[in-house]
Write a protein that holds these residues in place. Sequence first.
Motif, PDB file in Angstrom:
ATOM      1  N   ALA A 235      10.041 -18.464   1.112  1.00 45.15           N
ATOM      2  CA  ALA A 235       9.608 -18.091  -0.663  1.00 45.15           C
ATOM      3  C   ALA A 235      11.266 -18.337  -0.912  1.00 45.15           C
ATOM      4  O   ALA A 235      11.979 -16.840   0.107  1.00 45.15           O
ATOM      5  CB  ALA A 235       8.843 -16.947  -0.908  1.00 45.15           C
ATOM      6  N   SER A 236      11.343 -18.819  -1.985  1.00 42.66           N
ATOM      7  CA  SER A 236      13.055 -18.634  -2.462  1.00 42.66           C
ATOM      8  C   SER A 236      12.908 -17.955  -3.418  1.00 42.66           C
ATOM      9  O   SER A 236      13.998 -17.259  -3.764  1.00 42.66           O
ATOM     10  CB  SER A 236      13.515 -19.640  -2.659  1.00 42.66           C
ATOM     11  N   ASP A 237      12.205 -17.498  -4.216  1.00 42.09           N
ATOM     12  CA  ASP A 237      11.935 -16.704  -5.374  1.00 42.09           C
ATOM     13  C   ASP A 237      11.061 -15.205  -5.311  1.00 42.09           C
ATOM     14  O   ASP A 237       9.493 -15.160  -4.955  1.00 42.09           O
ATOM     15  CB  ASP A 237      11.282 -17.438  -6.691  1.00 42.09           C
ATOM     16  N   ILE A 238      11.737 -13.955  -5.144  1.00 40.98           N
ATOM     17  CA  ILE A 238      10.428 -12.964  -4.788  1.00 40.98           C
ATOM     18  C   ILE A 238      10.993 -11.853  -5.507  1.00 40.98           C
ATOM     19  O   ILE A 238      12.292 -11.425  -5.874  1.00 40.98           O
ATOM     20  CB  ILE A 238      10.892 -12.553  -3.264  1.00 40.98           C
ATOM     21  N   HIS A 239      10.138 -11.142  -6.423  1.00 34.35           N
ATOM     22  CA  HIS A 239       9.914 -10.051  -7.122  1.00 34.35           C
ATOM     23  C   HIS A 239       9.477  -8.647  -6.414  1.00 34.35           C
ATOM     24  O   HIS A 239       8.236  -9.179  -5.399  1.00 34.35           O
ATOM     25  CB  HIS A 239       9.408 -10.562  -8.600  1.00 34.35           C
ATOM     26  N   ILE A 240      10.645  -7.999  -6.079  1.00 26.61           N
ATOM     27  CA  ILE A 240       9.555  -7.162  -5.483  1.00 26.61           C
ATOM     28  C   ILE A 240       9.372  -5.670  -6.072  1.00 26.61           C
ATOM     29  O   ILE A 240      10.799  -5.631  -6.593  1.00 26.61           O
ATOM     30  CB  ILE A 240      10.525  -6.763  -4.259  1.00 26.61           C
ATOM     31  N   PHE A 241       8.380  -4.973  -5.584  1.00 32.66           N
ATOM     32  CA  PHE A 241       8.036  -3.439  -6.328  1.00 32.66           C
ATOM     33  C   PHE A 241       8.073  -2.401  -4.788  1.00 32.66           C
ATOM     34  O   PHE A 241       7.962  -3.528  -4.169  1.00 32.66           O
ATOM     35  CB  PHE A 241       6.756  -2.970  -6.771  1.00 32.66           C
ATOM     36  N   ASN A 242       9.070  -1.505  -5.324  1.00 31.69           N
ATOM     37  CA  ASN A 242       8.598  -0.702  -3.957  1.00 31.69           C
ATOM     38  C   ASN A 242       7.860   0.008  -4.013  1.00 31.69           C
ATOM     39  O   ASN A 242       8.062   1.152  -5.241  1.00 31.69           O
ATOM     40  CB  ASN A 242      10.427   0.415  -3.484  1.00 31.69           C
ATOM     41  N   THR A 243       6.595   0.517  -3.622  1.00 30.55           N
ATOM     42  CA  THR A 243       5.720   1.436  -3.971  1.00 30.55           C
ATOM     43  C   THR A 243       5.021   2.215  -2.762  1.00 30.55           C
ATOM     44  O   THR A 243       4.091   2.774  -3.275  1.00 30.55           O
ATOM     45  CB  THR A 243       3.750   0.183  -4.728  1.00 30.55           C
ATOM     46  N   ILE A 244       5.859   2.327  -1.975  1.00 36.07           N
ATOM     47  CA  ILE A 244       5.993   2.978  -1.350  1.00 36.07           C
ATOM     48  C   ILE A 244       6.211   4.817  -1.495  1.00 36.07           C
ATOM     49  O   ILE A 244       6.750   5.095  -2.666  1.00 36.07           O
ATOM     50  CB  ILE A 244       7.176   3.557   0.698  1.00 36.07           C
TER      51      ILE A 244
ATOM     52  N   GLN B  74       0.833  -1.246   0.321  1.00 34.99           N
ATOM     53  CA  GLN B  74      -0.157  -0.129  -0.061  1.00 34.99           C
ATOM     54  C   GLN B  74       1.057   0.928  -0.114  1.00 34.99           C
ATOM     55  O   GLN B  74       1.943   1.117   0.541  1.00 34.99           O
ATOM     56  CB  GLN B  74      -0.760  -0.228   0.893  1.00 34.99           C
ATOM     57  N   THR B  75       0.587   2.237  -0.495  1.00 37.91           N
ATOM     58  CA  THR B  75       1.453   3.543  -0.634  1.00 37.91           C
ATOM     59  C   THR B  75       1.371   4.666   0.637  1.00 37.91           C
ATOM     60  O   THR B  75       2.837   4.556   0.544  1.00 37.91           O
ATOM     61  CB  THR B  75       0.807   4.476  -2.169  1.00 37.91           C
ATOM     62  N   THR B  76       1.002   3.969   1.120  1.00 34.42           N
ATOM     63  CA  THR B  76       1.195   4.770   2.920  1.00 34.42           C
ATOM     64  C   THR B  76       2.076   4.093   3.530  1.00 34.42           C
ATOM     65  O   THR B  76       1.887   4.420   5.022  1.00 34.42           O
ATOM     66  CB  THR B  76       0.299   5.252   3.433  1.00 34.42           C
ATOM     67  N   VAL B  77       2.498   2.546   3.701  1.00 31.02           N
ATOM     68  CA  VAL B  77       3.287   2.130   4.668  1.00 31.02           C
ATOM     69  C   VAL B  77       4.551   2.336   5.188  1.00 31.02           C
ATOM     70  O   VAL B  77       5.105   3.117   3.754  1.00 31.02           O
ATOM     71  CB  VAL B  77       2.960   0.451   3.907  1.00 31.02           C
ATOM     72  N   SER B  78       4.933   2.062   6.154  1.00 31.40           N
ATOM     73  CA  SER B  78       6.445   2.791   6.443  1.00 31.40           C
ATOM     74  C   SER B  78       7.742   1.919   5.593  1.00 31.40           C
ATOM     75  O   SER B  78       7.176   0.976   5.881  1.00 31.40           O
ATOM     76  CB  SER B  78       6.433   2.940   8.081  1.00 31.40           C
ATOM     77  N   GLU B  79       8.004   2.556   5.988  1.00 28.36           N
ATOM     78  CA  GLU B  79       9.567   1.618   5.311  1.00 28.36           C
ATOM     79  C   GLU B  79       9.872   0.364   6.391  1.00 28.36           C
ATOM     80  O   GLU B  79      10.187  -0.508   5.410  1.00 28.36           O
ATOM     81  CB  GLU B  79      10.522   2.648   5.056  1.00 28.36           C
ATOM     82  N   ASP B  80       9.818   0.926   7.356  1.00 33.02           N
ATOM     83  CA  ASP B  80      10.137  -0.483   8.256  1.00 33.02           C
ATOM     84  C   ASP B  80       9.635  -1.201   8.250  1.00 33.02           C
ATOM     85  O   ASP B  80       9.432  -2.269   8.224  1.00 33.02           O
ATOM     86  CB  ASP B  80      10.256   0.467   9.596  1.00 33.02           C
ATOM     87  N   ASP B  81       8.329  -0.883   8.109  1.00 27.72           N
ATOM     88  CA  ASP B  81       6.775  -2.270   8.259  1.00 27.72           C
ATOM     89  C   ASP B  81       7.694  -2.846   6.781  1.00 27.72           C
ATOM     90  O   ASP B  81       6.999  -4.179   7.120  1.00 27.72           O
ATOM     91  CB  ASP B  81       5.744  -1.681   8.458  1.00 27.72           C
ATOM     92  N   PHE B  82       8.077  -2.107   5.866  1.00 30.47           N
ATOM     93  CA  PHE B  82       8.033  -2.947   4.554  1.00 30.47           C
ATOM     94  C   PHE B  82       9.188  -3.585   4.727  1.00 30.47           C
ATOM     95  O   PHE B  82       8.993  -5.083   4.061  1.00 30.47           O
ATOM     96  CB  PHE B  82       7.929  -2.275   3.437  1.00 30.47           C
ATOM     97  N   VAL B  83      10.347  -3.230   5.032  1.00 34.73           N
ATOM     98  CA  VAL B  83      11.170  -4.371   5.699  1.00 34.73           C
ATOM     99  C   VAL B  83      10.910  -5.943   6.233  1.00 34.73           C
ATOM    100  O   VAL B  83      11.630  -6.619   6.128  1.00 34.73           O
ATOM    101  CB  VAL B  83      12.391  -2.965   6.005  1.00 34.73           C
ATOM    102  N   ARG B  84      10.583  -5.407   6.747  1.00 36.94           N
ATOM    103  CA  ARG B  84      10.084  -6.140   8.374  1.00 36.94           C
ATOM    104  C   ARG B  84       8.761  -7.764   7.609  1.00 36.94           C
ATOM    105  O   ARG B  84       9.512  -8.180   7.663  1.00 36.94           O
ATOM    106  CB  ARG B  84       9.132  -5.529   9.554  1.00 36.94           C
ATOM    107  N   ALA B  85       8.406  -7.140   6.996  1.00 35.43           N
ATOM    108  CA  ALA B  85       7.264  -7.773   6.188  1.00 35.43           C
ATOM    109  C   ALA B  85       8.305  -8.479   4.941  1.00 35.43           C
ATOM    110  O   ALA B  85       8.495 -10.089   5.278  1.00 35.43           O
ATOM    111  CB  ALA B  85       6.144  -7.286   4.795  1.00 35.43           C
TER     112      ALA B  85
END
Length: 288
Positions: A175-184, A156-167
């Motif tokens: 999971a071993s195959d992860i594609h990440i989009f930073n949409t903050i 979600q665009t309003t999530v904090s960086e800390d929460d995103f990194v923790r997730a």
Amino acid sequence: MKIEVARNAGFCFGVKRAVQLAFETARTSGGPVHTLGPIIHNPQVVAELERHGVRAIADARHIRRGTVIIRSHGVHPDVIESLRRRGLTVVDATCPFVTKAQRAAAALRGEGRQVVIVGEPRHPEVVALKGYAGRDSVIFNHQPVRIKNRIGVLSQTTVSEDDFVRALLAFGKQASDIHIFNTICNATQIRQRQTMELAQRSDLMVVVGGRDSANTARLAELCKRVGQPTRSVETEDELRTAWFRGVRKVGVTAGASTPAATVQRVVRRIRELTTGKTKAEGRRRRGQ
Ligand code: SF4
């Protein structure tokens, strides 16, 4: 007593754009104009729009004709499709940053990945994102979720960086195959950082914004995390003199859905309360 206002307090780019589009549509459209849900989480702005003929309707099925404005959070793609099918004019005020997250969700789904959205499950932006992310997508909101081995992650665009990194750290174990989009969204990050810095140099924080505004609530939460006494208000009428006793410096911040005029009125009222002036005196001095 000193009052300092956070540099980026008030409307963000996406909200400003949506509100401008709503007023513009009210001016130029011939038929009835609706917003699907309140255009922003701010009752004063919603009331002002209503005075200009723009009605907020919660359920798209109740709109029979005219124009429908999609707010900055965006909506599930099926909703837009159904509105168009029924002959309604759609004005899409989805914030471009939210559109970017929706496209990211669709792209990850297109790669055959299970999409994991970090955010609040009931937030309208997340509900809409899920529409792009597909049926097997899951929402991560601090609690563990069952995920596949091949996933795509966005937030979600309003999530904090800390929460995103923790997730992300949590997903790395599953999971071993992860594609990440930073949409903050940067607007959120900047506002949050500046609010926390201001809270550190203030004795009291006043957070201005609608009670239903998630990003306003988040700012109040961050001020408390810094350890400062924090008061949340929607308008200047909720301010109380007692809050400012013994306070040498008050910091004022505002959520992304708070108009600049509301922030200014709050600052003015704090000044009046702390200098013992009545509202009427303040108005007289300003020649109103
Ligand atoms: S907070 Fe960011 S993503 Fe959300 S409406 Fe504002 S600019 Fe757009």
